[in-house]
Design an enzyme around this catalytic site. Structure first.
Site, mmCIF file in Angstrom:
data_model
loop_
_atom_site.group_PDB
_atom_site.id
_atom_site.type_symbol
_atom_site.label_atom_id
_atom_site.label_comp_id
_atom_site.label_asym_id
_atom_site.label_seq_id
_atom_site.Cartn_x
_atom_site.Cartn_y
_atom_site.Cartn_z
ATOM 1 N N GLY A 120 -83.871 -64.823 28.643
ATOM 2 C CA GLY A 120 -82.618 -65.188 28.281
ATOM 3 C C GLY A 120 -81.201 -64.793 30.055
ATOM 4 O O GLY A 120 -82.351 -64.408 30.316
ATOM 5 N N ASP A 145 -78.841 -65.486 21.160
ATOM 6 C CA ASP A 145 -77.232 -64.901 21.267
ATOM 7 C C ASP A 145 -76.598 -66.088 21.536
ATOM 8 O O ASP A 145 -75.059 -65.684 21.897
ATOM 9 C CB ASP A 145 -77.634 -63.579 22.237
ATOM 10 C CG ASP A 145 -77.884 -62.451 21.962
ATOM 11 O OD1 ASP A 145 -78.034 -61.490 21.749
ATOM 12 O OD2 ASP A 145 -78.040 -62.300 19.948
ATOM 13 N N HIS A 189 -75.477 -58.568 19.542
ATOM 14 C CA HIS A 189 -74.751 -56.603 20.255
ATOM 15 C C HIS A 189 -73.833 -56.834 21.443
ATOM 16 O O HIS A 189 -73.639 -55.745 21.287
ATOM 17 C CB HIS A 189 -76.657 -56.099 20.656
ATOM 18 C CG HIS A 189 -76.845 -56.333 21.730
ATOM 19 N ND1 HIS A 189 -77.501 -57.836 22.139
ATOM 20 C CD2 HIS A 189 -77.633 -55.552 22.724
ATOM 21 C CE1 HIS A 189 -78.193 -57.811 22.773
ATOM 22 N NE2 HIS A 189 -78.110 -56.943 23.946
HETATM 23 O O1 F6P Z 1 -80.856 -60.687 22.447
HETATM 24 C C1 F6P Z 1 -81.434 -60.901 21.288
HETATM 25 C C2 F6P Z 1 -81.498 -60.129 20.448
HETATM 26 O O2 F6P Z 1 -81.760 -60.989 19.378
HETATM 27 C C3 F6P Z 1 -79.967 -59.287 20.100
HETATM 28 O O3 F6P Z 1 -79.602 -60.421 18.948
HETATM 29 C C4 F6P Z 1 -80.688 -58.583 19.617
HETATM 30 O O4 F6P Z 1 -78.870 -56.928 19.178
HETATM 31 C C5 F6P Z 1 -81.612 -57.784 20.094
HETATM 32 O O5 F6P Z 1 -82.076 -58.671 20.636
HETATM 33 C C6 F6P Z 1 -82.647 -56.702 19.315
HETATM 34 O O6 F6P Z 1 -83.531 -56.946 20.559
HETATM 35 P P1 F6P Z 1 -85.262 -56.420 20.462
HETATM 36 O O7 F6P Z 1 -85.929 -57.546 19.958
HETATM 37 O O8 F6P Z 1 -85.442 -55.498 21.095
HETATM 38 O O9 F6P Z 1 -84.582 -55.150 19.071
#
Ligand code: F6P
Length: 366
Positions: A120, A145, A189
């Site tokens: 990302g 996202d 988020h």
């Molecule tokens: O950045 C993509 C994402 O899926 C967000 O939409 C989400 O809030 C976050 O990653 C969750 O992060 P992790 O996988 O570290 O819990």
């Protein structure tokens, strides 16, 4: 088998970092099959994002490693959110310096001509910072996202959109059966692309995104208006980063305290407030990591594969320091400085917001 084409790059490393998503393996396959079959390059697979370079957890990838993975979810390489430039110890650069040095040492020791990073905005930013440290880097845009500056779309977004839309479709039937208001929370988020598009695709009656702080009274009025015309059930689609006008005015500490009292999930907070304000029966559902798993959509397979083969062409030309991207219907590339440190939010005048309103959707601010 066609004869190999000439290539400036003879050997490169490939890693996947940040949150995983459907389409990562399709992209890995696109890069590797083109680089190996068309250009004869040697490929080093790096485990778990940048951590694999720090720990020298690597392996040579052979054709059978990147064959048959087009439809597989996740990433055959593993992923992590390791950020080499960010120290684990607050306000200390030492650890960060050691990690950056370890990455550069492994890159040199492996004799890589380039590092291909799939990730990302954070991953491509790290890639750009290593490019400024002298490494050759090529980035691919990955995220559910869809918040990466420099590309119209990232792979992962359409798959998550399909998953979210199917969930909303299913919630319509149970909300109607019980004359309930159901609030579904989707990922995102910081930005609301996924919530906005899935809300439109799923016919959400209310869509809440981080870019538009909401007024609960606006939502209540909309639900009451629906009830007056016999619509005894409603679907509220909320991005996990959506917040009320009151929360938007809070500083980080106040918001943390507020959420410790009211609960971490915007879906549960909004569902409770709607019930308290209207007396309507409400329920909440957090879709969570379902949006990150499973096989990629056809659209993401095509996008990931074409971005992957475009990255192989950049490798062959020695056109480093770039991120492949989608511009309209064309595959192109931008300088890695373009996504660096930025996030692509939903502009409040974006046509999809007007589209949602035009079909009667409440965005929480009317
Ligand atoms: O950045 C993509 C994402 O899926 C967000 O939409 C989400 O809030 C976050 O990653 C969750 O992060 P992790 O996988 O570290 O819990």
């Amino acid at each position: 088998m066609a004869s190999k084409r000439s290539s400036v790059t003879k050997k490169f490393g490939i890693l996947t970092a940040g949150g995983d998503c459907p389409g990562l393996n399709a992209a890995i396959r696109g890069v590797c099959r083109a680089a190996h079959d068309r250009y004869g390059m040697e490929i080093i697979g790096i485990s778990d994002g940048f951590r694999g370079l720090i720990e020298e957890s690597v392996r040579v990838l052979h054709p059978n490693d990147f064959s048959g993975i087009l439809t597989r979810g996740g990433t055959i390489l593993g992923a992590s959110r390791e950020k080499p430039f960010k120290s684990d110890i607050k306000d200390s650069d030492d650890i960060a310096g050691e990690k950056v040095a370890a990455v550069k040492k492994t890159y040199k020791k492996l004799g890589l001509d380039c590092l291909v990073v799939l990730g990302g905005n954070g991953t491509n930013t790290t890639g750009y910072r290593f490019a400024k440290e002298g490494l050759n880097v090529i980035g691919l845009p990955k995220t559910i996202d869809n918040d990466i500056v420099g590309t119209d779309r990232a792979f992962g977004f359409h798959s998550a959109l399909s998953i979210g839309t199917e969930a909303i479709d299913r919630l319509h039937s149970t909300a109607r059966s019980h004359s309930r208001v159901i609030v579904i929370e989707l990922m995102g988020h910081k930005v609301g692309w996924l919530g906005l598009y899935a809300g439109v695709a799923g016919g959400g009656d209310v869509i809440l995104i981080p870019e538009i702080p909401f007024d609960i009274q606006s939502i209540v009025r909309h639900l009451d208006d629906r009830a007056k015309i016999g619509k005894t059930y409603s679907i509220v689609v909320a991005a996990e980063g959506a917040l009320s006008i009151k929360e938007a005015k809070m500083d980080k500490q106040e918001r943390k305290k507020y959420r410790a009292e009211k609960g971490p999930s915007v879906a549960y907070r909004v569902a409770r407030e709607i019930h308290d304000e209207t007396g309507m029966e409400t329920r909440a559902t957090v879709l969570g990591y379902m949006q990150r798993g499973g096989i990629p959509s056809a659209s993401d397979r095509v996008l990931a594969t074409s971005l992957g083969t475009a990255a192989a062409d950049l490798l062959a030309r020695g056109d480093y320091g770039r991120m492949v991207c989608l511009h309209g219907n064309d595959i192109s590339s931008v300088d890695l400085s373009v996504p660096e440190g930025k996030i692509k939010s939903v502009p409040v005048d974006h046509y999809m917001i007007d589209t949602a309103i035009a079909v009667g959707t409440c965005m929480g601010n009317e």
